[in-house]
Design a protein around this motif. Structure first.
Motif, PDB file in Angstrom:
ATOM      1  N   ASP A 207      42.278  48.032  43.241  1.00  0.00           N
ATOM      2  CA  ASP A 207      42.091  47.282  41.998  1.00  0.00           C
ATOM      3  C   ASP A 207      41.202  48.044  41.020  1.00  0.00           C
ATOM      4  O   ASP A 207      41.553  48.241  39.858  1.00  0.00           O
ATOM      5  CB  ASP A 207      41.457  45.919  42.283  1.00  0.00           C
ATOM      6  CG  ASP A 207      42.302  45.062  43.218  1.00  0.00           C
ATOM      7  OD1 ASP A 207      43.536  45.147  43.144  1.00  0.00           O
ATOM      8  OD2 ASP A 207      41.706  44.333  44.033  1.00  0.00           O
ATOM      9  N   THR A 208      40.039  48.474  41.495  1.00  0.00           N
ATOM     10  CA  THR A 208      39.050  49.069  40.586  1.00  0.00           C
ATOM     11  C   THR A 208      39.463  50.448  40.087  1.00  0.00           C
ATOM     12  O   THR A 208      38.972  50.898  39.054  1.00  0.00           O
ATOM     13  CB  THR A 208      37.680  49.171  41.288  1.00  0.00           C
ATOM     14  OG1 THR A 208      37.808  49.964  42.474  1.00  0.00           O
ATOM     15  CG2 THR A 208      37.176  47.786  41.682  1.00  0.00           C
ATOM     16  N   SER A 209      40.349  51.138  40.802  1.00  0.00           N
ATOM     17  CA  SER A 209      40.759  52.474  40.367  1.00  0.00           C
ATOM     18  C   SER A 209      41.556  52.442  39.067  1.00  0.00           C
ATOM     19  O   SER A 209      41.677  53.470  38.379  1.00  0.00           O
ATOM     20  CB  SER A 209      41.583  53.156  41.469  1.00  0.00           C
ATOM     21  OG  SER A 209      42.790  52.446  41.702  1.00  0.00           O
ATOM     22  N   SER A 210      42.077  51.276  38.703  1.00  0.00           N
ATOM     23  CA  SER A 210      42.876  51.172  37.477  1.00  0.00           C
ATOM     24  C   SER A 210      42.056  50.688  36.281  1.00  0.00           C
ATOM     25  O   SER A 210      42.584  50.607  35.163  1.00  0.00           O
ATOM     26  CB  SER A 210      44.055  50.214  37.711  1.00  0.00           C
ATOM     27  OG  SER A 210      43.600  48.889  37.932  1.00  0.00           O
ATOM     28  N   TRP A 211      40.780  50.375  36.487  1.00  0.00           N
ATOM     29  CA  TRP A 211      39.972  49.877  35.386  1.00  0.00           C
ATOM     30  C   TRP A 211      39.684  50.983  34.386  1.00  0.00           C
ATOM     31  O   TRP A 211      39.529  52.160  34.738  1.00  0.00           O
ATOM     32  CB  TRP A 211      38.652  49.312  35.911  1.00  0.00           C
ATOM     33  CG  TRP A 211      38.832  48.047  36.687  1.00  0.00           C
ATOM     34  CD1 TRP A 211      39.974  47.324  36.855  1.00  0.00           C
ATOM     35  CD2 TRP A 211      37.820  47.341  37.417  1.00  0.00           C
ATOM     36  NE1 TRP A 211      39.745  46.228  37.632  1.00  0.00           N
ATOM     37  CE2 TRP A 211      38.440  46.203  38.000  1.00  0.00           C
ATOM     38  CE3 TRP A 211      36.470  47.559  37.643  1.00  0.00           C
ATOM     39  CZ2 TRP A 211      37.738  45.293  38.787  1.00  0.00           C
ATOM     40  CZ3 TRP A 211      35.765  46.650  38.419  1.00  0.00           C
ATOM     41  CH2 TRP A 211      36.399  45.536  38.981  1.00  0.00           C
ATOM     42  N   THR A 212      39.585  50.613  33.118  1.00  0.00           N
ATOM     43  CA  THR A 212      39.279  51.575  32.058  1.00  0.00           C
ATOM     44  C   THR A 212      38.081  51.066  31.259  1.00  0.00           C
ATOM     45  O   THR A 212      37.610  49.939  31.436  1.00  0.00           O
ATOM     46  CB  THR A 212      40.485  51.737  31.114  1.00  0.00           C
ATOM     47  OG1 THR A 212      40.824  50.465  30.544  1.00  0.00           O
ATOM     48  CG2 THR A 212      41.686  52.281  31.876  1.00  0.00           C
ATOM     49  N   ILE A 213      37.610  51.916  30.365  1.00  0.00           N
ATOM     50  CA  ILE A 213      36.473  51.534  29.518  1.00  0.00           C
ATOM     51  C   ILE A 213      36.853  51.736  28.065  1.00  0.00           C
ATOM     52  O   ILE A 213      37.518  52.699  27.702  1.00  0.00           O
ATOM     53  CB  ILE A 213      35.215  52.347  29.887  1.00  0.00           C
ATOM     54  CG1 ILE A 213      34.018  51.871  29.074  1.00  0.00           C
ATOM     55  CG2 ILE A 213      35.424  53.829  29.703  1.00  0.00           C
ATOM     56  CD1 ILE A 213      32.705  52.423  29.560  1.00  0.00           C
ATOM     57  N   GLU A 214      36.463  50.787  27.237  1.00  0.00           N
ATOM     58  CA  GLU A 214      36.732  50.821  25.814  1.00  0.00           C
ATOM     59  C   GLU A 214      35.472  50.423  25.056  1.00  0.00           C
ATOM     60  O   GLU A 214      34.563  49.815  25.617  1.00  0.00           O
ATOM     61  CB  GLU A 214      37.873  49.861  25.462  1.00  0.00           C
ATOM     62  CG  GLU A 214      39.191  50.173  26.171  1.00  0.00           C
ATOM     63  CD  GLU A 214      40.228  49.108  25.948  1.00  0.00           C
ATOM     64  OE1 GLU A 214      39.862  48.049  25.390  1.00  0.00           O
ATOM     65  OE2 GLU A 214      41.395  49.313  26.329  1.00  0.00           O
ATOM     66  N   PHE A 215      35.443  50.766  23.769  1.00  0.00           N
ATOM     67  CA  PHE A 215      34.312  50.386  22.936  1.00  0.00           C
ATOM     68  C   PHE A 215      34.658  49.200  22.053  1.00  0.00           C
ATOM     69  O   PHE A 215      35.787  49.049  21.595  1.00  0.00           O
ATOM     70  CB  PHE A 215      33.878  51.548  22.041  1.00  0.00           C
ATOM     71  CG  PHE A 215      33.114  52.606  22.768  1.00  0.00           C
ATOM     72  CD1 PHE A 215      31.938  52.299  23.415  1.00  0.00           C
ATOM     73  CD2 PHE A 215      33.581  53.904  22.826  1.00  0.00           C
ATOM     74  CE1 PHE A 215      31.233  53.261  24.096  1.00  0.00           C
ATOM     75  CE2 PHE A 215      32.877  54.869  23.508  1.00  0.00           C
ATOM     76  CZ  PHE A 215      31.708  54.558  24.138  1.00  0.00           C
ATOM     77  N   ASN A 216      33.645  48.358  21.832  1.00  0.00           N
ATOM     78  CA  ASN A 216      33.762  47.259  20.876  1.00  0.00           C
ATOM     79  C   ASN A 216      32.734  47.489  19.767  1.00  0.00           C
ATOM     80  O   ASN A 216      31.694  48.104  19.978  1.00  0.00           O
ATOM     81  CB  ASN A 216      33.479  45.910  21.551  1.00  0.00           C
ATOM     82  CG  ASN A 216      34.478  45.619  22.656  1.00  0.00           C
ATOM     83  OD1 ASN A 216      35.670  45.803  22.486  1.00  0.00           O
ATOM     84  ND2 ASN A 216      33.980  45.166  23.795  1.00  0.00           N
ATOM     85  N   GLY A 217      33.020  46.991  18.590  1.00  0.00           N
ATOM     86  CA  GLY A 217      32.047  47.098  17.508  1.00  0.00           C
ATOM     87  C   GLY A 217      32.338  48.247  16.568  1.00  0.00           C
ATOM     88  O   GLY A 217      33.408  48.866  16.578  1.00  0.00           O
ATOM     89  N   ASP A 218      31.354  48.576  15.746  1.00  0.00           N
ATOM     90  CA  ASP A 218      31.485  49.586  14.711  1.00  0.00           C
ATOM     91  C   ASP A 218      31.399  50.982  15.322  1.00  0.00           C
ATOM     92  O   ASP A 218      30.373  51.355  15.890  1.00  0.00           O
ATOM     93  CB  ASP A 218      30.359  49.399  13.683  1.00  0.00           C
ATOM     94  CG  ASP A 218      30.474  50.372  12.516  1.00  0.00           C
ATOM     95  OD1 ASP A 218      31.414  51.183  12.505  1.00  0.00           O
ATOM     96  OD2 ASP A 218      29.606  50.319  11.624  1.00  0.00           O
ATOM     97  N   THR A 236      43.134  43.877  36.446  1.00  0.00           N
ATOM     98  CA  THR A 236      43.614  43.202  37.651  1.00  0.00           C
ATOM     99  C   THR A 236      42.851  41.903  37.853  1.00  0.00           C
ATOM    100  O   THR A 236      41.699  41.759  37.433  1.00  0.00           O
ATOM    101  CB  THR A 236      43.407  44.087  38.897  1.00  0.00           C
ATOM    102  OG1 THR A 236      42.017  44.453  38.979  1.00  0.00           O
ATOM    103  CG2 THR A 236      44.247  45.351  38.832  1.00  0.00           C
ATOM    104  N   ASP A 237      43.504  40.958  38.503  1.00  0.00           N
ATOM    105  CA  ASP A 237      42.848  39.711  38.883  1.00  0.00           C
ATOM    106  C   ASP A 237      42.273  39.867  40.291  1.00  0.00           C
ATOM    107  O   ASP A 237      42.827  40.602  41.114  1.00  0.00           O
ATOM    108  CB  ASP A 237      43.852  38.554  38.874  1.00  0.00           C
ATOM    109  CG  ASP A 237      44.357  38.246  37.477  1.00  0.00           C
ATOM    110  OD1 ASP A 237      43.567  38.360  36.524  1.00  0.00           O
ATOM    111  OD2 ASP A 237      45.555  37.921  37.349  1.00  0.00           O
ATOM    112  N   PRO A 238      41.156  39.186  40.576  1.00  0.00           N
ATOM    113  CA  PRO A 238      40.597  39.300  41.933  1.00  0.00           C
ATOM    114  C   PRO A 238      41.530  38.711  42.980  1.00  0.00           C
ATOM    115  O   PRO A 238      42.297  37.788  42.698  1.00  0.00           O
ATOM    116  CB  PRO A 238      39.286  38.514  41.837  1.00  0.00           C
ATOM    117  CG  PRO A 238      39.457  37.610  40.658  1.00  0.00           C
ATOM    118  CD  PRO A 238      40.345  38.327  39.705  1.00  0.00           C
ATOM    119  N   ARG A 239      41.455  39.237  44.177  1.00  0.00           N
ATOM    120  CA  ARG A 239      42.194  38.705  45.305  1.00  0.00           C
ATOM    121  C   ARG A 239      41.398  37.545  45.897  1.00  0.00           C
ATOM    122  O   ARG A 239      40.198  37.441  45.679  1.00  0.00           O
ATOM    123  CB  ARG A 239      42.419  39.801  46.347  1.00  0.00           C
ATOM    124  CG  ARG A 239      43.063  41.044  45.751  1.00  0.00           C
ATOM    125  CD  ARG A 239      43.152  42.184  46.723  1.00  0.00           C
ATOM    126  NE  ARG A 239      43.612  43.401  46.037  1.00  0.00           N
ATOM    127  CZ  ARG A 239      44.503  44.248  46.525  1.00  0.00           C
ATOM    128  NH1 ARG A 239      45.031  44.041  47.724  1.00  0.00           N
ATOM    129  NH2 ARG A 239      44.869  45.313  45.840  1.00  0.00           N
TER     130      ARG A 239
END
Length: 256
Positions: A207-218, A236-239
Motif C-alpha cells: 500500500d505505502t509504496s504507491s503513495w506520493t507527495i504533492e504541494f498545497n498552497g502558493d 489506497t484505503d486501509p485494510r
C-alpha cells in the motif's frame, strides 16, 4: 486503555528487577487466518523478556515480554520543483530534493506464565500470554539537499514525521519452546507464540509504496513549513481484519 498499558509496564519493570530468567531474541511475525488473507507481509525485529519464579523451587515462572517488528518498509526519492514568478514572468525554478520513508510496525507487550521442565540439557516449556499490540504506519519526509535548508533541526535531516494510522489491539495467546543449555547459565532459546488479535485497520508495504507527495498552497512562498505530512497523497484505503499472528523467536536466554 492507557491505565491498563501503564499497569502492564509497571508489572514488567518490577518483575525484571527480581528476574531469574531473561532472553534476547530475533523475532519473525507471520500473519495468520484472516490477517494472512489480507497481507503477505512478514514482520522482522527483536524480542526481550524477563521472568522470575512464581515460588522458590518451582518450575513455574511469571514474566513480561516486549517486542518490536517491522512488517513493511519502503523509501522513495523525489525532486519537487516550482517556478518562481515575478511580474508574470518565470525568473527561476526552485528544486527541493526529498526522500519519503514509510514504516509499518507492530509493538507488543505481554505478561506470561511459563512452565519449564526442569531437565539438565534441554528444557521444554509452555506458556500463556496476555497483553496488547500497537500497530502503526508512520511516514518520514527527509531533506536530501546538501545544506538541509528545509529540515526543522540543524542536527537532523528530517523535515516532518506523521503517524498515518495506528491502533492499540488487545492480544492473547499461547506458545512454547526449548531452552538448550550451552553454558552454566546460558541457553539457546527457541520459541513460538500464537496470538489472537482484535480486528483493526492497517496498511502494508504494498500500500505505502504507491503513495506520493504533492504541494498545497502558493508555490512562490516556500519555507520550512511548506513540506508536511499533510501533503502526502494516499492512493489506497486501509485494510481491515483480525490480527492473528504467529511469532517465531530465536535467541539467547540467561538464568541468574
Amino acid at each position: 486503555m492507557k491505565k491498563l498499558i501503564t499497569s502492564l509496564l509497571i508489572i514488567l519493570i518490577t518483575g525484571s528487577s527480581f528476574a531469574q530468567m531473561g532472553s534476547l531474541s530475533l523475532a519473525f511475525g507471520l500473519p495468520q487466518n484472516e490477517f494472512r488473507e489480507n497481507t503477505d507481509a512478514t514482520g522482522f525485529g527483536g524480542d526481550l523478556s524477563f521472568a522470575f519464579p512464581f515460588q522458590k523451587g518451582t518450575p513455574i515462572y511469571l514474566g513480561g515480554d516486549i517486542n518490536y517488528m517491522v512488517y513493511g518498509l519502503n523509501s522513495r526519492d523525489y525532486d519537487l520543483s516550482a517556478d518562481i514568478v515575478a511580474n508574470g514572468q518565470i525568473i527561476d525554478q526552485l528544486v527541493i530534493p526529498l526522500r519519503v520513508t514509510n514504516t509499518n510496525s507492530i509493538f507488543g507487550t505481554h505478561l506470561f506464565m511459563r512452565a519449564v521442565a526442569p531437565f539438565e540439557l534441554i528444557q521444554p516449556y509452555v506458556e500463556g500470554l496476555i497483553g496488547f499490540r500497537y500497530i502503526s504506519t508512520n511516514t518520514k519526509i527527509i531533506d536530501r539537499s546538501d545544506d538541509q535548508q528545509w529540515a526543522d533541526d540543524d542536527d537532523s535531516d528530517v523535515i516532518t514525521r506523521k503517524t498515518v494510522l495506528d491502533d492499540w489491539i488487545f492480544s492473547y495467546g499461547y506458545g512454547g519452546g526449548f531452552l538448550i543449555k550451552i553454558g552454566p547459565s546460558v541457553f539457546i532459546d527457541l520459541r513460538a507464540d500464537f496470538f489472537k488479535g482484535q480486528r483493526t485497520k492497517y496498511f502494508d508495504g504494498d500500500d505505502t509504496s504507491s503513495w506520493t507527495i504533492e504541494f498545497n498552497g502558493d508555490p512562490n512562498s516556500y519555507d520550512r513549513e511548506t513540506v508536511s505530512g499533510d501533503n502526502l497523497s494516499y492512493e489506497t484505503d486501509p485494510r481491515e481484519s483480525t490480527t492473528d499472528l504467529l511469532v517465531l523467536k530465536f535467541g539467547v536466554a540467561f538464568k541468574i
